[in-house]
Scaffold this active site. Structure first.
Site, short mmCIF file in Angstrom:
data_model
loop_
_atom_site.label_atom_id
_atom_site.label_comp_id
_atom_site.label_asym_id
_atom_site.label_seq_id
_atom_site.Cartn_x
_atom_site.Cartn_y
_atom_site.Cartn_z
N TYR A 256 61.18 18.21 27.38
CA TYR A 256 60.65 16.91 27.81
C TYR A 256 59.14 16.86 27.62
O TYR A 256 58.58 15.84 27.21
CB TYR A 256 61.02 16.68 29.28
CG TYR A 256 60.71 15.30 29.79
CD1 TYR A 256 61.37 14.19 29.27
CD2 TYR A 256 59.79 15.10 30.81
CE1 TYR A 256 61.11 12.91 29.75
CE2 TYR A 256 59.53 13.84 31.30
CZ TYR A 256 60.19 12.74 30.76
OH TYR A 256 59.92 11.49 31.23
N LYS B 257 57.21 14.05 25.33
CA LYS B 257 56.18 13.16 25.86
C LYS B 257 54.84 13.38 25.16
O LYS B 257 54.08 12.42 24.96
CB LYS B 257 56.03 13.35 27.38
CG LYS B 257 57.19 12.77 28.18
CD LYS B 257 57.35 11.28 27.93
CE LYS B 257 58.47 10.68 28.76
NZ LYS B 257 58.69 9.24 28.48
#
Length: 336
Positions: free
Chosen positions: A155, A159
């Site tokens: 993640y 991002k």
């Protein structure tokens, strides 16, 4: 870009969490909303809420990682609700595990949803907005876009990629002198259902890193960003600002701090049920609606004063300068 006229707003990840709260916020003020997600039960509930608010709405079951499906979804939205004015990307997929315990397939899946899905959706939006020379795209980011954290390497990577791509795209739009804009909202930890259905390899149940915020102040920030997309990004939560500042000033020190605290701060005291299903490949709200909130209501903040200050930083800075000037003038008079 503020307008009193209803607009057509597309929201990905609209069946739960931040996307669900954003859908409620846009519908509450009278915008037409198109709700995109994988889970049909969550989508049906979100659609019912929007229609109860008295607005035109539609739901589209779609996997954001499929660019052709996203393109078809955008086409169906414009046929049903009219030209897309705002597109909000809020879909999310993650894995909580040490890097070496994440399979290549799972890592790729997180990247496809949490990064490439935003790319595909933005491409579909811009294909329609640019010829009309109007519209905006709001990317829902995170403090993790600047500061990666342990146990969320997939993640964090997604991002970070989203942040770099957003900056490049924003420069291109400015170069083209188009009125179309893109902006980003960087989030703190949020009380959403994801912590009950995220894929996890941790021994205990996953949790957001405190302090935790409710989805509603996040939704208000997204709505404001959609109305004022000239800013490159908005930051919600004092913890987001503090994290970004600490990472800019002393990233090595922050590495060591997170190495010590990052494991316990992302787990509760309760053991994880090894048989718990997750939503990485299959939606967990296909038959049951989970709403916007997770299980951390008792500790979650319903307001984010920092977000208000961030939106009004220019007048606040001017007021601070004026106050300082007045105080300095008073001090000089006393000294004279």
């Amino acid at each position: 870009m503020t307008t009193s006229e209803p607009r057509t707003v597309v929201i990905s990840g609209a069946s739960a969490g931040v996307g669900r709260a954003a859908a409620r916020a846009f519908a509450a003020r009278g915008d037409r909303v198109a709700l995109l997600a994988r889970g049909s039960a969550g989508l049906d509930a979100a659609l019912a809420e929007a229609r109860e608010a008295g607005v035109r709405a539609m739901a589209v079951t779609v996997d954001l990682a499929d660019p052709d499906a996203v393109e078809r979804a955008a086409e169906s939205v414009e046929r049903a609700l009219g030209p897309i004015d705002v597109w909000v990307n809020a879909a999310l997929a993650s894995v909580f595990a040490p890097f070496m315990e994440i399979s290549p397939a799972d890592f790729r899946r997180v990247t496809e949803v949490s990064y490439l899905g935003y790319v595909y959706a933005t491409r579909a939006a811009l294909r329609r907005m640019l010829p009309r020379d109007r519209g905006c795209v709001v990317q829902v980011g995170s403090a993790i876009a600047y500061r990666g954290i342990p146990l969320q390497s997939a993640y964090s990577g997604a991002k970070h990629a989203l942040q770099g791509w957003h900056e490049a795209l924003r420069c291109e739009l400015l170069h083209q002198r188009t009125a179309v804009r893109c902006t980003m909202v960087q989030l703190p930890a949020v009380n959403t259902p994801q912590f009950d259905w995220v894929r996890s390899r941790l021994p205990r149940q996953a949790r957001p890193v405190a302090p935790v915020y409710q989805p509603e102040p996040i939704a208000r920030a997204i709505l404001y960003a959609a109305d004022h997309p000239g800013r490159r990004e908005y930051r919600v939560g004092a913890s987001t600002v503090a994290t970004l500042l600490a990472n800019a000033v002393a990233p090595g020190l922050l590495d060591r701090y997170l190495a010590r605290t990052g494991w316990d701060s992302q787990q509760t005291d309760r053991p994880r049920d090894l048989d718990d299903p997750d939503n990485l490949w299959t939606p967990q709200d296909a038959t049951v609606d989970h709403g916007a909130h997770g299980r951390f209501d008792p500790e979650a903040h319903a307001h984010a004063p920092q977000a208000w200050a961030d939106r009004h930083r220019v007048p606040l800075a001017a007021a601070a300068l004026l106050t300082g000037a007045v105080l300095a003038a008073g001090l000089r008079r006393r000294q004279d």
